[in-house]
Motif scaffolding. Structure first.
Motif, short mmCIF file in Angstrom:
data_model
loop_
_atom_site.label_atom_id
_atom_site.label_comp_id
_atom_site.label_asym_id
_atom_site.label_seq_id
_atom_site.Cartn_x
_atom_site.Cartn_y
_atom_site.Cartn_z
N LEU A 195 0.84 -1.19 0.00
CA LEU A 195 0.00 0.00 0.00
C LEU A 195 0.88 1.24 0.00
N ASN A 196 0.42 2.30 -0.65
CA ASN A 196 1.12 3.58 -0.63
C ASN A 196 0.49 4.44 0.46
N GLY A 197 1.28 4.70 1.51
CA GLY A 197 0.76 5.48 2.64
C GLY A 197 1.51 6.78 2.85
N GLY A 198 1.88 7.46 1.78
CA GLY A 198 2.57 8.73 1.91
C GLY A 198 3.80 8.85 1.05
N ALA A 199 4.20 7.78 0.40
CA ALA A 199 5.35 7.82 -0.51
C ALA A 199 4.94 8.52 -1.81
N ASN A 234 0.16 -5.15 -5.73
CA ASN A 234 -0.10 -3.73 -5.46
C ASN A 234 -1.54 -3.58 -5.01
N ALA A 235 -1.75 -3.12 -3.77
CA ALA A 235 -3.09 -2.98 -3.22
C ALA A 235 -3.58 -1.54 -3.21
N MET A 251 0.76 -10.57 4.32
CA MET A 251 1.22 -9.45 5.14
C MET A 251 0.88 -8.14 4.42
N THR A 252 0.97 -7.03 5.14
CA THR A 252 0.68 -5.72 4.55
C THR A 252 1.88 -4.79 4.74
N LEU A 253 2.47 -4.37 3.62
CA LEU A 253 3.58 -3.43 3.64
C LEU A 253 3.03 -2.05 3.24
N THR A 254 3.10 -1.09 4.15
CA THR A 254 2.60 0.25 3.86
C THR A 254 3.79 1.20 3.75
N LEU A 255 3.98 1.75 2.56
CA LEU A 255 5.10 2.65 2.31
C LEU A 255 4.79 4.05 2.85
N LEU A 271 6.82 -2.99 -6.06
CA LEU A 271 6.34 -4.31 -6.48
C LEU A 271 7.23 -4.86 -7.59
N ASN A 272 7.54 -4.03 -8.57
CA ASN A 272 8.41 -4.47 -9.66
C ASN A 272 9.76 -4.93 -9.15
N TYR A 273 10.31 -4.18 -8.20
CA TYR A 273 11.61 -4.54 -7.63
C TYR A 273 11.53 -5.87 -6.88
N LEU A 274 10.50 -6.04 -6.04
CA LEU A 274 10.37 -7.27 -5.25
C LEU A 274 10.21 -8.50 -6.15
N GLN A 275 9.43 -8.35 -7.21
CA GLN A 275 9.15 -9.51 -8.07
C GLN A 275 10.31 -9.84 -9.00
N THR A 276 10.97 -8.82 -9.54
CA THR A 276 11.99 -9.08 -10.57
C THR A 276 13.41 -9.19 -10.02
#
Length: 574
Positions: free
Chosen positions: A458-462, A485-486, A537-541, A471-476
């Motif tokens: 999730l984008n929480g202020g980035a 991407n939520a 899990m939930t990663l909030t940037l 997401l692209n970085y984590l997957q590739t």
């Protein structure tokens, strides 16, 4: 009358324009009665202290004026001063040096900006010295004190000014001869001064410019040309140089400061000279620089010759000249911040006058308050944490005769990313509270394989688009293929967080290791499901997100092997 001499009495030292107010015990800027209200303060006048018994009820001096002594009637003897009351000590006055230092602030902007925080009228005078240029949307429309900022400092080879006819390219319109991108960290703990070689091959984009008559003109871009042609060539202005830097590095310059040859001469003279060091004696007939081996103190024409010489150091190329310039600038900074300068009202005022007269800046920072704010923010950065480095380059592979360079693709991108993501090139010690043992323990234990980690982002202020980039970085690149991407978080967060259920602790530790998360960023909680209905899990940037693939723990980032120096170290040119 021009801005430089507006309202000034002849042969009056600017330092003598501070006046002690006997009623307040403080130094003030005073105007002579004949000067206009917008003028620079006039010479020092101290109103006589009246201690006679008849002084009660008498008119006091208006600011900037003296009250003439009253005439005594004939035959009337002068009255004795009233006796001082016993048991009462006279008020202790603060020293002149300290009081003036309070007024001027002792604040010098990096390389070319110097302004005090004293009287408003004097600052307005300094503002009148500064030339501004409208760069449109090439930079920021305002200056933000609570954010990281990038200032593009450009030294031109335009031969304007007395005594400069023998320097620079004949007939030059003022190319970008020396260019430094100064990045100041958000927390003001560090700064990076990145030199951009003038002979580096770049692509210059189309550039909208404002003409003298106010009309707009788009100057066509050029591909595969020297960086220094981004200014002056075909009518390009500083906005074109800013756009070129953004195109070449991915770093957005927010503002610019441009100076000519006179800046070096007047600044070094204003501070009483700058100490430089050379390993071998120098006698360069082209730049007319003559120095003995070891340390020397230089100013004026000699300082300019030191910066411009190319035939006395290294392989006589521009890259070696850049190293010498960086050493000189570090010395200038140390001199500006020295006690000899900060406690001398005369030096401070001369330095402010010299710098502002030599400056051209973008319209957004041309106001008196903004210049003062920038100076105060720059003052917060310790010189030991100001890093000088140059864009990593290699010889242009398309040339048989080496004349230009291109960015080193194995090193330059990482340097650009570190600056763009506000990562220091020096070891900055930060005061951090020790996490409780239970919090720190969240990072200890087994870690799942990246392919087993399931997380929604999730984008929480980035910045906008950060969730997709991460997401692209984590997957590739990180192997976290079970990620998605939520969208946007329901609210903004200052810090990035990772929420997970107890049975996902192994996955959380793996992801924390990949992202550089601290134990406090890990939030144990209840299980949630992703778009497929599976536990995740939930990663909030948060606002601290530094970019895809950049660890939040800056200390864990490996700095590329590049030659660098810091402003606090004395170095000898060789």
């Amino acid at each position: 009358m021009d801005a430089q001499g507006r309202g000034r009495a002849d042969d009056v030292d600017p330092a003598d324009q501070w006046v002690l107010n006997p009623r307040t015990g403080e130094y003030e800027l005073r105007l002579p009665s004949s000067a206009p209200q917008s003028a620079v303060p006039g010479p020092r006048r101290s109103a006589p202290r009246d201690t006679t018994e008849g002084a009660k009820g008498r008119r006091t001096a208006a600011p900037g004026r003296e009250v003439p002594p009253q005439r005594r009637r004939r035959g009337t003897p002068p009255q004795e001063p009233a006796p001082r009351r016993r048991g009462r000590r006279p008020a202790k006055k603060k020293s002149r040096g300290k009081k003036v230092l309070m007024w001027t602030g002792g604040t010098m902007a990096f390389v070319v900006l110097a302004t005090g925080v004293g009287g408003y009228l004097y600052l307005k005078h300094l503002e009148g010295n500064v030339t501004t240029t409208d760069v449109g949307d090439a930079g920021s429309s305002s200056f933000k004190k609570d954010e990281a900022f990038n200032i593009l400092i450009v030294g031109t080879d335009k031969r304007t000014g007395e005594g400069n006819e023998g320097y620079g390219d004949k007939g030059s319109t003022g190319h970008a001869d020396t260019t430094i991108l100064l990045h100041v960290a958000k927390d003001r703990s560090n700064a990076t001064a990145l030199s951009i070689p003038r002979d580096m091959i770049v692509d210059i984009p189309d550039c909208p410019t404002t003409q003298e008559d106010g009309t707009q003109k788009v100057i066509p871009g050029s591909s595969g040309v020297r960086f220094n042609t981004s200014l002056g060539q075909d009518g390009r202005d500083a906005g074109c140089t800013m756009r070129t830097v953004k195109e070449a590095t991915g770093i957005q310059p927010h503002h610019f400061m441009m100076a000519d040859f006179n800046a070096v001469k007047t600044l070094t003279t204003a501070v009483g000279g700058v100490n430089v060091c050379v390993e071998h004696a120098v006698d360069d007939p082209k730049s007319h620089l003559k120095l003995p081996a070891g340390e020397s103190r230089i100013e004026g024409e000699q300082a300019l010759a030191f910066l411009r010489t190319r035939h006395s150091f290294g392989n006589e190329g521009d890259l070696d000249r850049i190293k010498v310039q960086q050493q000189f600038l570090g010395s200038l900074m140390r001199q500006m911040s020295s006690s000899d300068t900060l406690t001398s009202p005369t030096k401070l005022i001369k330095l402010a006058e010299a710098a502002t007269k030599a400056l051209t800046v973008d319209s957004a920072i041309g106001k008196v308050g903004t210049l003062k704010d920038i100076a105060l923010e720059l003052k917060k950065v310790p010189t030991k944490n100001i890093t000088f480095l140059t864009v990593p380059v290699v010889d242009n592979p398309t040339e048989k005769v080496r004349a230009t360079v291109v960015p080193n693709q194995s090193k330059a991108p990482q340097v650009f990313d570190m600056i763009k993501n506000d990562v220091s090139f020096t070891e900055v010690k930060k005061k951090e509270k020790k996490e409780a043992a239970a919090v720190a323990a969240r990072l200890k234990g087994t870690k799942s394989d990246p392919g087993e980690v399931r997380v929604r982002i999730l984008n929480g202020g980035a910045p906008s688009g950060s969730a997709q980039l991460e997401l692209n970085y984590l997957q590739t690149e990180a192997g976290v293929t079970k990620s998605e991407n939520a969208g946007n978080a329901p609210e903004e967060l200052k810090k990035t967080t990772l929420e997970y259920a107890p049975d996902q602790a192994d996955q959380a530790r793996r992801l924390a290791d990949i992202l550089g998360l601290s134990g406090s960023a890990m939030k144990p909680g209840e299980s949630v499901t992703n778009s497929q209905g599976l536990p995740t899990m939930t990663l909030t940037l948060g606002k601290d997100f530094k970019g895809a693939g950049v660890k939040l723990d800056a200390a864990s980032i490996e700095t590329p092997e590049v030659e660098k120096s810091t402003a606090d170290k004395v170095q000898c040119a060789s």
